[in-house]
Write a protein that holds these residues in place. Sequence first.
Motif, PDB file in Angstrom:
ATOM      1  N   SER A 133       0.837  -1.205   0.000  1.00 18.93           N
ATOM      2  CA  SER A 133       0.000   0.000   0.000  1.00 18.93           C
ATOM      3  C   SER A 133       0.867   1.249   0.000  1.00 18.93           C
ATOM      4  O   SER A 133       0.516   2.263  -0.604  1.00 18.93           O
ATOM      5  N   ILE A 134       2.022   1.159   0.651  1.00 14.21           N
ATOM      6  CA  ILE A 134       2.923   2.306   0.702  1.00 14.21           C
ATOM      7  C   ILE A 134       3.662   2.478  -0.621  1.00 14.21           C
ATOM      8  O   ILE A 134       3.800   3.580  -1.139  1.00 14.21           O
ATOM      9  N   ARG A 135       4.086   1.341  -1.183  1.00 15.04           N
ATOM     10  CA  ARG A 135       4.793   1.398  -2.473  1.00 15.04           C
ATOM     11  C   ARG A 135       3.860   1.995  -3.540  1.00 15.04           C
ATOM     12  O   ARG A 135       4.228   2.913  -4.268  1.00 15.04           O
ATOM     13  N   LEU A 136       2.621   1.470  -3.577  1.00 17.94           N
ATOM     14  CA  LEU A 136       1.648   1.927  -4.569  1.00 17.94           C
ATOM     15  C   LEU A 136       1.320   3.399  -4.384  1.00 17.94           C
ATOM     16  O   LEU A 136       1.178   4.136  -5.361  1.00 17.94           O
ATOM     17  N   LEU A 137       1.181   3.821  -3.140  1.00 17.11           N
ATOM     18  CA  LEU A 137       0.848   5.219  -2.861  1.00 17.11           C
ATOM     19  C   LEU A 137       1.793   6.142  -3.605  1.00 17.11           C
ATOM     20  O   LEU A 137       1.379   7.029  -4.349  1.00 17.11           O
ATOM     21  N   ARG A 138       3.105   5.886  -3.406  1.00 17.07           N
ATOM     22  CA  ARG A 138       4.089   6.773  -4.016  1.00 17.07           C
ATOM     23  C   ARG A 138       4.200   6.560  -5.515  1.00 17.07           C
ATOM     24  O   ARG A 138       4.438   7.486  -6.282  1.00 17.07           O
ATOM     25  N   GLU A 139       4.049   5.289  -5.930  1.00 11.06           N
ATOM     26  CA  GLU A 139       4.287   4.919  -7.318  1.00 11.06           C
ATOM     27  C   GLU A 139       3.150   5.407  -8.224  1.00 11.06           C
ATOM     28  O   GLU A 139       3.392   5.878  -9.330  1.00 11.06           O
ATOM     29  N   GLU A 140       1.938   5.305  -7.746  1.00  3.90           N
ATOM     30  CA  GLU A 140       0.792   5.482  -8.638  1.00  3.90           C
ATOM     31  C   GLU A 140       0.013   6.762  -8.394  1.00  3.90           C
ATOM     32  O   GLU A 140      -0.919   7.064  -9.123  1.00  3.90           O
ATOM     33  N   ILE A 141       0.351   7.481  -7.334  1.00  2.00           N
ATOM     34  CA  ILE A 141      -0.464   8.652  -7.007  1.00  2.00           C
ATOM     35  C   ILE A 141      -0.377   9.672  -8.134  1.00  2.00           C
ATOM     36  O   ILE A 141       0.660   9.814  -8.784  1.00  2.00           O
ATOM     37  N   TYR A 195      -1.716  13.811  -9.323  1.00  2.00           N
ATOM     38  CA  TYR A 195      -2.230  15.077  -8.822  1.00  2.00           C
ATOM     39  C   TYR A 195      -3.169  15.638  -9.872  1.00  2.00           C
ATOM     40  O   TYR A 195      -2.863  15.599 -11.068  1.00  2.00           O
ATOM     41  N   ILE A 251      -4.390  15.656  -4.504  1.00  2.00           N
ATOM     42  CA  ILE A 251      -4.117  14.250  -4.746  1.00  2.00           C
ATOM     43  C   ILE A 251      -5.339  13.627  -5.402  1.00  2.00           C
ATOM     44  O   ILE A 251      -6.479  13.955  -5.053  1.00  2.00           O
ATOM     45  N   SER A 252      -5.103  12.722  -6.338  1.00  4.41           N
ATOM     46  CA  SER A 252      -6.228  12.184  -7.104  1.00  4.41           C
ATOM     47  C   SER A 252      -5.866  10.816  -7.662  1.00  4.41           C
ATOM     48  O   SER A 252      -4.697  10.499  -7.843  1.00  4.41           O
ATOM     49  N   ASP A 253      -6.873  10.000  -7.940  1.00  5.87           N
ATOM     50  CA  ASP A 253      -6.610   8.732  -8.625  1.00  5.87           C
ATOM     51  C   ASP A 253      -6.735   8.886 -10.134  1.00  5.87           C
ATOM     52  O   ASP A 253      -6.379   7.990 -10.881  1.00  5.87           O
TER      53      ASP A 253
END
Lengths: 206, 206
Positions: free
Chosen positions: B50-58, B60, B67-69
């Motif tokens: 979840s942490i890796r994805l947060l930074r990798e895929e976030i 703006y 922040i946006s998907d």
Amino acid sequence: MNNSQYPSLLLENAVNELSRLPGIGPKTAMRLALFLLKEKKEDVNKFAESIRLLREEIRYCKECYNISDADVCSICSNPRRDHSLVCVVESVRDVMAIENTQQYGGVYHVLGGVISPMDGIGPDDLNIDPLIDKVRTGGVKEVVFALSATMEGDTTNFYIYRKISDCSVKITTIARGVAIGDELAYADEVTLGRSLVNRLPFENTL
Amino acid sequence: MNNSQYPSLLLENAVNELSRLPGIGPKTAMRLALFLLKEKKEDVNKFAESIRLLREEIRYCKECYNISDADVCSICSNPRRDHSLVCVVESVRDVMAIENTQQYGGVYHVLGGVISPMDGIGPDDLNIDPLIDKVRTGGVKEVVFALSATMEGDTTNFYIYRKISDCSVKITTIARGVAIGDELAYADEVTLGRSLVNRLPFENTL
């Protein structure tokens, strides 16, 4: 805002996961997540990977149950340590604390906790049987109890004591007393009382 | 113990990485690492991922830098929001705080910080130019400043104000005053003074 208070599912997931850590609430988790978002991608990958690897690859020493990178930990495999002296501790943190004192040359036995009926932890949930086996098969001359000075710690000490008291092994416990640097007036009465009862020849402390 | 105080390199790495988090020292990091070691492998993997994805895929939002998907966040893409009303905030946390009040129907502009010469943060490090462009190209009727009531926040407000004061746009700032629930005697004098100067007709508050 997709029905939740978070603008992004990725953020929501990370915050939820971070708030599962002990002592970390939703607000702190949010702060940590926003911190991680500002870090470099490779740093965050390193961070996540170190945690994944920790859980995935960690091993426990088959002698003493300490955390280890190999089958037998560096303490148990060290021929200069006294393998007939076994210090019983609760967790790897206690091993590190005792190692830091540089006052102990024996080996350890990590229980992985203490007996705590309130938390549903019984003797079978801990590495107690291997300790008893170790003592019974011989080679151990002294067992030193170094558990927390709590009711649970005392219960665990007593449980192990009963199981090995018939063996010809010396059973000791670390000294309880007024901490070095503490003012006497502020020591709690149980500790102060114990340190009076267990007073020792002054020359021993020189 | 491989020259370090840790019995395992994996543990040492994880503790080092965890102590890089703000507000987390080595002792807390150790506690977190030992907690994670006791968790199920799949849970820890989920945590790390979840942490890796947060930074990798976030991503703006290209409109408001929230922040946006998706390319455009759910607020900016909502036709029921008033796109002529733009609230200027420091970070995504402030967006969430204002959204939680359910008192705001406009859109946002996330600066990503405030001007802070002490920390080496100048106007060019923030999303200020896109805000000015947005105002200059028209369509915006009101800009609401909702930055922290600090010197840095005030500086940033004033910097933006100077850049857009020649446009035919209303520039407002959120009210400062005694917080609801606060006792008057404990309010700081600057806040209390400001709330007196900016007093408003009692009927407005009914």
